[in-house]
Design a protein around this motif. Structure first.
Motif, short mmCIF file in Angstrom:
data_model
loop_
_atom_site.label_atom_id
_atom_site.label_comp_id
_atom_site.label_asym_id
_atom_site.label_seq_id
_atom_site.Cartn_x
_atom_site.Cartn_y
_atom_site.Cartn_z
N ARG A 169 0.83 -1.21 0.00
CA ARG A 169 0.00 0.00 0.00
C ARG A 169 0.86 1.26 0.00
O ARG A 169 0.43 2.31 0.43
N ARG A 171 3.63 2.18 1.69
CA ARG A 171 4.04 2.76 2.96
C ARG A 171 5.37 2.17 3.38
O ARG A 171 5.57 0.95 3.29
N ARG A 276 6.04 9.65 -2.14
CA ARG A 276 5.37 10.19 -0.95
C ARG A 276 6.39 10.77 0.03
O ARG A 276 6.19 11.85 0.60
N ILE A 305 2.98 9.39 6.88
CA ILE A 305 2.37 8.63 5.79
C ILE A 305 1.49 7.52 6.35
O ILE A 305 0.37 7.28 5.87
N TRP A 306 1.97 6.83 7.38
CA TRP A 306 1.18 5.75 7.97
C TRP A 306 -0.07 6.30 8.65
O TRP A 306 -1.13 5.66 8.61
N ARG A 308 -1.78 8.85 7.72
CA ARG A 308 -2.69 9.45 6.75
C ARG A 308 -3.16 8.48 5.67
O ARG A 308 -3.86 8.89 4.76
N THR A 309 -2.75 7.22 5.74
CA THR A 309 -3.25 6.24 4.76
C THR A 309 -3.94 5.13 5.52
O THR A 309 -3.37 4.07 5.69
#
Length: 309
Positions: A169, A171, A276, A305-306, A308-309
């Motif tokens: 995904r 990340r 990202r 990032i983790w 927000r996803t």
């Protein structure tokens, strides 16, 4: 809440992971404003002294970031975010590995001592069960050079490389720094050894992916032997010169390496994870003099990032 700051939902996820006490048993300043200040700086790349006043004194934000980079707090928070996602079954364990070169700004030069054994922050010790961020560097691959602050000369001048493993995904699961002139292939083992997602409750951390995908830079016998020894299926294309050498040896050349062309299309996830990360300007250009502080910056960007996803 300003533009780019943590939302209430993101803050609620992060707040339970944060340490409670401050230095020498005191209390920390407001965590949310300080972390938003770090986020503003990492997102925009401004100098610490130019932080907006709404985040409080810039020295407080800078020292918190530097201390948490040195003692492994950012890495601890990233591990807890990964643990929560893994417990919910939201991690795709088809892991892709790659690297990206980052240009070092002129402000990154001039660190007083480049020895990796130097204590990164006075009076700070790494957290237990955490890898010392200063020592999270890869193994040399051609050209040698000092590893202390992870600065190397390549075609783009002084650069540093970020090696990472990303889940399906997009990340980052594991991060590693090397000087910019280090090769990619020899770092595969070092990157995968950084991969460790703790479990909630009883059980060892998960360290083995379902599949590893990488490009031709990682197609060495040593890497394939290492992956087979750990029982990790892999999809890595074979270089043309390796195929010719194998054919030239005839029956002694061995069988061709297995390659799933359809599965290999999924390797773009690590490229998107790099995009990202480099969306944060303080990651796309290294401004920090010390490697452990820059690693903290990259780890913090991965944490966001983790969240927000």
């Amino acid at each position: 809440m300003g533009r780019g700051d943590l939302t209430n939902a993101e803050w609620d996820r992060l707040e339970s992971f944060l340490p409670r006490g401050g230095a020498r048993g005191g209390r920390w300043s407001d965590h949310r404003s300080v972390i938003n200040g770090v986020l503003y700086r990492v997102r925009t790349g401004v100098q610490w002294r130019d932080l907006p006043e709404r985040f409080g004194p810039w020295e407080t934000v800078y020292k918190r970031h530097r201390r948490w980079s040195a003692d492994g707090t950012w890495q601890m928070l990233l591990s807890k975010a990964q643990t929560a996602e893994d417990a919910a079954g939201r991690i795709d364990w088809d892991v892709s590995v790659d690297s990206t070169a980052v240009r070092a700004h002129q402000h990154a030069a001039g660190a007083r001592n480049t020895s990796p054994a130097v204590v990164p922050h006075k009076g700070v010790r790494p957290r237990t069960n955490q890898v010392d961020p200063v020592l999270r560097t890869g193994r040399p691959a051609g050209g040698g050079g000092q590893v202390g602050e992870c600065l190397g000369r390549s075609r783009g001048g002084f650069t540093i490389k970020i090696h990472l493993a990303a889940d399906g995904r997009c990340r980052p699961l594991a991060l590693l720094l090397t000087p910019g002139h280090y090769g990619d292939g020899p770092q595969l083992r070092s990157v995968l050894e950084q991969l460790s997602v703790p479990r909630i409750g009883v059980g060892r951390p998960r360290t083995r992916p379902d599949q590893v995908l990488a490009d031709k830079a990682y197609t060495s016998r040593e890497n394939r032997r290492y992956l087979r020894r750990r029982g990790i299926p892999h999809t890595i294309p074979e270089r043309l010169d390796q195929r010719r050498h194998r054919h030239a040896r005839g029956s002694r050349g061995g069988r061709p390496a297995g390659f799933d062309r359809e599965r290999y299309k999924k390797r773009n996830t690590v490229e998107r994870a790099i995009n990202r990360l480099k969306g944060f300007r303080a990651v796309a250009t290294r401004y920090e003099k010390r490697a452990y502080t820059y690693l903290g910056t990259v780890t913090f960007a991965a944490l966001i990032i983790w969240l927000r996803t």
